[in-house]
Design an enzyme around this catalytic site. Structure first.
Site, PDB file in Angstrom:
ATOM      1  N   LYS A  45       0.522  -1.589   0.102  1.00  9.46           N
ATOM      2  CA  LYS A  45      -0.111   0.327  -0.252  1.00  9.46           C
ATOM      3  C   LYS A  45       0.598   0.863   0.284  1.00  9.46           C
ATOM      4  O   LYS A  45       0.323   2.238  -0.307  1.00  9.46           O
ATOM      5  CB  LYS A  45      -0.935  -0.260   1.283  1.00  9.46           C
ATOM      6  N   LYS A 105      -7.966 -17.556   4.972  1.00  5.00           N
ATOM      7  CA  LYS A 105      -8.852 -18.765   5.129  1.00  5.00           C
ATOM      8  C   LYS A 105     -10.222 -18.386   4.554  1.00  5.00           C
ATOM      9  O   LYS A 105     -10.785 -18.946   4.064  1.00  5.00           O
ATOM     10  CB  LYS A 105      -8.396 -19.475   7.022  1.00  5.00           C
ATOM     11  N   VAL A 132      -5.513 -23.416   7.461  1.00  5.12           N
ATOM     12  CA  VAL A 132      -5.190 -24.020   8.338  1.00  5.12           C
ATOM     13  C   VAL A 132      -4.508 -23.811   9.023  1.00  5.12           C
ATOM     14  O   VAL A 132      -3.693 -24.592   8.612  1.00  5.12           O
ATOM     15  CB  VAL A 132      -6.312 -24.407   7.644  1.00  5.12           C
ATOM     16  N   LYS A 205     -11.495 -21.883   8.829  1.00  5.40           N
ATOM     17  CA  LYS A 205     -10.695 -23.774   8.935  1.00  5.40           C
ATOM     18  C   LYS A 205     -11.069 -25.004   9.019  1.00  5.40           C
ATOM     19  O   LYS A 205     -11.160 -26.005   7.995  1.00  5.40           O
ATOM     20  CB  LYS A 205      -9.684 -23.668   9.921  1.00  5.40           C
TER      21      LYS A 205
END
Length: 432
Positions: A45, A105, A132, A205
């Site tokens: 950014k 995730k 996960v 997850k």
């Protein structure tokens, strides 16, 4: 092989760890895949921001097209987070025939099936081991290591924030709000901790684990989620008195082709291996018909643990490139989705009831259970100081979820019951 060029989307905690591992482990990577690995471009950014890792400024860019449309880049590593914008970027990368590694995730829980299908169509790899349990190689273990087995149950601690909070509450008797504040100060919890403490992070997850473990398309909305924000020190004190430890547990189990996936505060016997998993650590317990019980344990987050999983996926992509088998690792779900109904979900339950301390009160309560065939394993009754009430703590034997929910409704309507203060799932020592 020529050098493999990598583009990163994001250079935060995990992205910095990825760059560090690629730089520090170049000899190891060369040995593994037979060619150098170079970071070509990194989307950030703010180019002028101070970084956790040294990187040449000319590698940084604020234009995503410099990564996903760069003809020199072979693999895009996504560690920027977010869902909708990130999905768009990954779709564009796959359409440009870039292989993708992600630690996201949220993205994979919601759009995983769509993205994997696109990757296969384009002949690209899409790997997401780090999505996960951080540095624990649980997804690869399910897909490769246990590929020949029939997985029937997975349960685990897959959120480090809630495990840290429950560990502190259990060990030191600390109040939930105080421990949450400490977790935020240590960087274990976000300023807005909702996703963690309400079980949403763990639910994402578990959707991914269930999808891979059961070879079945599992949506996020199929996961029943209950968080820890209502857990009190009294609940933990009573559970310890009865020989249990409380953890936020994700459970996915399959029986007769039907599955249940849930995340909820759960009481485990103190002898259960998951009961000893403390602080920010994660662990996943897997039961297969052939292998029996196995447990995977390790750090569930952090820069280098998570980056290790990301770079391991990168190595898998590069090996596939050398063998010219990219895009062939994804396997369509073998089974149609079938969810268990409440009548077929069986579990033990812990209840804490505030009831009038008078003759016949306990008999009125127990009759509701016996009428529905639900028996008790443990009972504890203690008077509440300076009142005419008593705490009644019950651990049932296994009962159908439908029967238990009906009992809860009837208890709330019972005249001798002041309040059903809390209910939790209870798991035994064995997985089945």
């Amino acid at each position: 092989m020529k050098a493999i060029h990598v583009g990163l989307l994001g250079l935060g905690t995990v992205g910095s760890g990825v760059v560090k591992i690629i730089e520090d482990h170049q000899d190891k990577l060369m040995h593994q895949v037979g060619c150098p690995v170079k970071v070509k471009k990194v989307l950030v950014k703010n180019i002028d921001k101070e970084r956790q890792v040294h990187i040449d400024e000319d590698i940084l860019t604020t234009n995503v097209d410099d990564v996903i449309k760069n003809p020199d880049i072979d693999v895009v590593i996504e560690v920027m987070g977010g869902v909708e914008e990130t999905r768009k970027h990954i779709i564009e990368a796959l359409q440009a025939k870039k292989h993708v590694v992600t630690a996201n995730k949220d993205l994979m829980a919601v759009y995983g099936t769509e993205l994997i299908s696109l990757a296969t169509e384009k002949g690209c790899d899409l790997f997401y081991e780090a999505s996960v349990a951080g540095g624990i190689p649980i997804l690869r273990s399910l897909v490769d290591g246990l590929a020949s087995d029939n997985i029937t149950k997975m349960m685990g601690i897959v959120n480090g924030t809630t495990n840290f909070i429950l560990t502190k509450m259990s060990k030191f008797g600390s109040a939930y709000d105080d421990v949450l504040k400490e977790a935020q100060e240590l960087g274990y919890a976000e300023a807005d901790p909702t996703s963690d403490v309400e079980g949403l992070d763990a639910a994402r997850k578990m959707a991914i684990l269930a999808r891979l473990g059961f070879s079945m398309h599992v949506d996020l909305e199929d996961v029943k989620a209950k968080g820890i924000s209502s857990v009190t020190d009294d609940d933990i004190s009573y559970s310890k008195r009865l020989g249990y430890t409380m953890k936020l547990i994700g459970i996915a189990q399959k029986e007769n082709g039907k599955i249940e996936v849930a995340v909820e505060p759960t009481l485990l016997p103190e002898s259960h291996p998951l009961a000893a998993v403390n602080d920010e650590y994660n662990a996943v317990y897997v039961y297969g018909e052939a292998v029996g019980e196995t447990m995977f344990y390790g750090p569930g987050a952090g820069s280098l643990p998570t980056a290790t999983s990301v770079v391991s996926d990168l190595v898998a992509v590069m090996k596939n490139m050398g063998l010219d088998v990219n895009g062939r690792s994804a396997i369509a779900p073998q089974f149609d989705k079938q969810l268990k109904s409440p009548e077929h979900i069986y579990a033990q339950h812990f209840l804490r009831i505030s009831a009038k301390d008078q003759v016949g009160a306990f008999a009125n309560i127990t009759s509701l259970f016996s009428e529905r065939g639900v028996s008790f394993e443990k009972i504890l009754q203690l008077p509440i100081k300076n009142s005419n009430l008593a705490d009644i703590v019950i651990v049932t034997h296994k009962a159908a979820q439908s029967d238990f929910e009906e009992i809860l409704q009837l208890l709330n309507d019972l005249e001798v019951v002041e309040e059903v203060k809390s209910t939790y799932r209870v798991e035994g020592n064995g997985l089945i």
